[in-house]
Design a protein around this motif. Structure first.
Motif, PDB file in Angstrom:
ATOM      1  N   HIS A  51      51.758  43.044  44.622  1.00 15.13           N
ATOM      2  CA  HIS A  51      50.657  42.248  44.051  1.00 15.13           C
ATOM      3  C   HIS A  51      51.054  40.770  43.962  1.00 15.13           C
ATOM      4  N   GLN A  52      50.148  39.904  44.336  1.00 16.28           N
ATOM      5  CA  GLN A  52      50.399  38.461  44.251  1.00 16.28           C
ATOM      6  C   GLN A  52      49.266  37.796  43.496  1.00 16.28           C
ATOM      7  N   GLU A  59      44.585  46.989  36.858  1.00 15.98           N
ATOM      8  CA  GLU A  59      45.679  47.573  37.638  1.00 15.98           C
ATOM      9  C   GLU A  59      46.412  46.478  38.399  1.00 15.98           C
ATOM     10  N   HIS A 106      37.718  33.930  37.513  1.00 12.76           N
ATOM     11  CA  HIS A 106      36.960  35.188  37.522  1.00 12.76           C
ATOM     12  C   HIS A 106      35.677  35.081  38.368  1.00 12.76           C
ATOM     13  N   PRO A 107      35.857  34.720  39.650  1.00 18.96           N
ATOM     14  CA  PRO A 107      34.662  34.582  40.502  1.00 18.96           C
ATOM     15  C   PRO A 107      33.909  35.895  40.693  1.00 18.96           C
ATOM     16  N   MET A 108      34.654  37.018  40.699  1.00 17.90           N
ATOM     17  CA  MET A 108      33.958  38.303  40.885  1.00 17.90           C
ATOM     18  C   MET A 108      33.078  38.606  39.669  1.00 17.90           C
ATOM     19  N   TYR A 109      33.610  38.361  38.480  1.00 18.68           N
ATOM     20  CA  TYR A 109      32.811  38.587  37.276  1.00 18.68           C
ATOM     21  C   TYR A 109      31.637  37.597  37.237  1.00 18.68           C
ATOM     22  N   TYR A 155      39.171  31.497  44.278  1.00 19.50           N
ATOM     23  CA  TYR A 155      40.105  31.552  43.142  1.00 19.50           C
ATOM     24  C   TYR A 155      40.790  30.213  42.894  1.00 19.50           C
ATOM     25  N   THR A 184      39.574  48.315  38.024  1.00 25.39           N
ATOM     26  CA  THR A 184      39.970  48.301  36.622  1.00 25.39           C
ATOM     27  C   THR A 184      41.255  47.486  36.444  1.00 25.39           C
ATOM     28  N   VAL A 187      46.467  35.469  43.399  1.00 27.74           N
ATOM     29  CA  VAL A 187      45.634  34.788  44.392  1.00 27.74           C
ATOM     30  C   VAL A 187      45.127  33.482  43.781  1.00 27.74           C
ATOM     31  N   SER A 236      41.222  45.640  42.324  1.00 25.42           N
ATOM     32  CA  SER A 236      41.058  46.963  41.685  1.00 25.42           C
ATOM     33  C   SER A 236      39.791  46.921  40.852  1.00 25.42           C
ATOM     34  N   MET A 278      48.132  39.841  33.441  1.00 23.44           N
ATOM     35  CA  MET A 278      48.609  38.947  34.505  1.00 23.44           C
ATOM     36  C   MET A 278      49.744  38.062  33.976  1.00 23.44           C
ATOM     37  N   GLU A 313      42.847  41.377  30.747  1.00 26.48           N
ATOM     38  CA  GLU A 313      43.279  41.176  32.143  1.00 26.48           C
ATOM     39  C   GLU A 313      44.221  39.975  32.235  1.00 26.48           C
TER      40      GLU A 313
HETATM   41  N1  SAH Z   1      38.840  38.875  37.226  1.00 30.99           N
HETATM   42  C1  SAH Z   1      38.874  38.643  38.651  1.00 30.99           C
HETATM   43  C2  SAH Z   1      39.279  39.908  39.418  1.00 30.99           C
HETATM   44  C3  SAH Z   1      38.449  41.118  39.125  1.00 30.99           C
HETATM   45  S1  SAH Z   1      39.139  42.603  39.864  1.00 30.99           S
HETATM   46  C4  SAH Z   1      37.547  38.114  39.122  1.00 30.99           C
HETATM   47  O1  SAH Z   1      36.567  38.172  38.367  1.00 30.99           O
HETATM   48  O2  SAH Z   1      37.467  37.622  40.247  1.00 30.99           O
HETATM   49  C5  SAH Z   1      40.308  43.051  38.604  1.00 30.99           C
HETATM   50  C6  SAH Z   1      41.746  43.068  39.084  1.00 30.99           C
HETATM   51  O3  SAH Z   1      42.018  41.908  39.843  1.00 30.99           O
HETATM   52  C7  SAH Z   1      42.751  43.042  37.943  1.00 30.99           C
HETATM   53  O4  SAH Z   1      43.083  44.334  37.569  1.00 30.99           O
HETATM   54  C8  SAH Z   1      43.937  42.285  38.497  1.00 30.99           C
HETATM   55  O5  SAH Z   1      44.891  43.187  38.992  1.00 30.99           O
HETATM   56  C9  SAH Z   1      43.377  41.544  39.682  1.00 30.99           C
HETATM   57  N2  SAH Z   1      43.389  40.083  39.559  1.00 30.99           N
HETATM   58  C10 SAH Z   1      42.664  39.322  38.736  1.00 30.99           C
HETATM   59  N3  SAH Z   1      42.880  37.998  38.972  1.00 30.99           N
HETATM   60  C11 SAH Z   1      43.778  37.938  39.983  1.00 30.99           C
HETATM   61  C12 SAH Z   1      44.397  36.892  40.708  1.00 30.99           C
HETATM   62  N4  SAH Z   1      44.127  35.613  40.459  1.00 30.99           N
HETATM   63  N5  SAH Z   1      45.261  37.235  41.690  1.00 30.99           N
HETATM   64  C13 SAH Z   1      45.545  38.517  41.973  1.00 30.99           C
HETATM   65  N6  SAH Z   1      44.987  39.550  41.336  1.00 30.99           N
HETATM   66  C14 SAH Z   1      44.115  39.280  40.356  1.00 30.99           C
END
Ligand code: SAH
Length: 201
Positions: free
Chosen positions: A115-116, A110, A128-131, A123, A108, A118, A106, A173, A169
């Motif tokens: 939801h599982q 959410e 926080h690989p996306m960040y 991961y 934001t 990951v 998502s 979780m 976040e």
């Molecule tokens: N912070 C993570 C994901 C960013 S997207 C990153 O940087 O990779 C944001 C959404 O991802 C959050 O609202 C949450 O619902 C979801 N999320 C974050 N970590 C997660 C995980 N390990 N498994 C599943 N969903 C996750």
């Protein structure tokens, strides 16, 4: 080798289109997936709008108009080359983290139906690989665009979002996944692999 500024602007634009394309593809994929928790409060909305200005509006204005010319400056010749070097891993990690998060993604705070947590792919190493990929991308943007606002606005605004959102976040979780996410937090680092990492069996 030194190139005119417009060459680096074009390099940035190509990467930027790729970046937006990756986001667009995964946004469409998750669209039909029902949300069961939504924490889009005033603070989160403000952060998203601010990041939108730094990451989207300012670079577009810089590339298409002269409105931001007052903030132009010159970077050392090596800087844009570093920017290009950072772009490749940033785009790869941006793609990989979307792919690994799959339907759980998502934009934001959410949670989705089914939801599982990951813990695979990228991961497995960091939470926080996306960040991390966005921070890398923003750094590349700063090294490619020779304008204080269009170059560094993205990093400045996203850094604030990262600092404010990450604890919220992780708390969300933990609330929903309890010990499973707390264990996962103990095994991983936020942006870099944890030195305490133990191989999961
Ligand atoms: N912070 C993570 C994901 C960013 S997207 C990153 O940087 O990779 C944001 C959404 O991802 C959050 O609202 C949450 O619902 C979801 N999320 C974050 N970590 C997660 C995980 N390990 N498994 C599943 N969903 C996750």
């Amino acid at each position: 080798m030194s190139f005119p500024i417009r060459v680096w602007n074009i390099v940035f634009l190509v990467g930027f289109i790729t970046y937006c394309g990756i986001r667009g593809v995964f946004k469409r994929r998750t669209e039909g997936n029902e949300k069961i928790v939504r924490r889009l409060d005033a603070l989160e909305k403000t952060l998203l709008v601010t990041v939108g200005v730094g990451s989207l509006l300012l670079p577009v204005l810089y590339l298409l108009t002269h409105w931001l010319a007052f903030a132009d400056y010159h970077l050392p010749e090596f800087a844009p080359w570093f920017g290009v070097l950072l772009m490749a891993p940033a785009l790869w990690l941006f793609y990989r983290s979307h792919a690994d998060l799959g339907l759980n993604w998502s934009v934001t705070l959410e949670l989705r139906k089914g939801h599982q947590v990951v813990k695979q792919g990228v991961y497995r190493w960091i939470r926080h690989p996306m960040y991390a990929s966005i921070l890398l991308w923003d750094l590349a943007q700063g090294l490619l665009l020779q304008n204080w606002l269009a170059g560094w606005g993205a990093l400045a605004t996203f850094a604030v979002l990262y600092i404010v959102r990450t604890p919220r976040e992780e708390q969300m979780m933990c609330e929903f996944f309890g010990e499973e996410y707390r264990d996962y937090m103990r095994e991983t680092g936020q942006l870099c692999p944890s030195l305490r990492f133990k191989k999961r069996t």
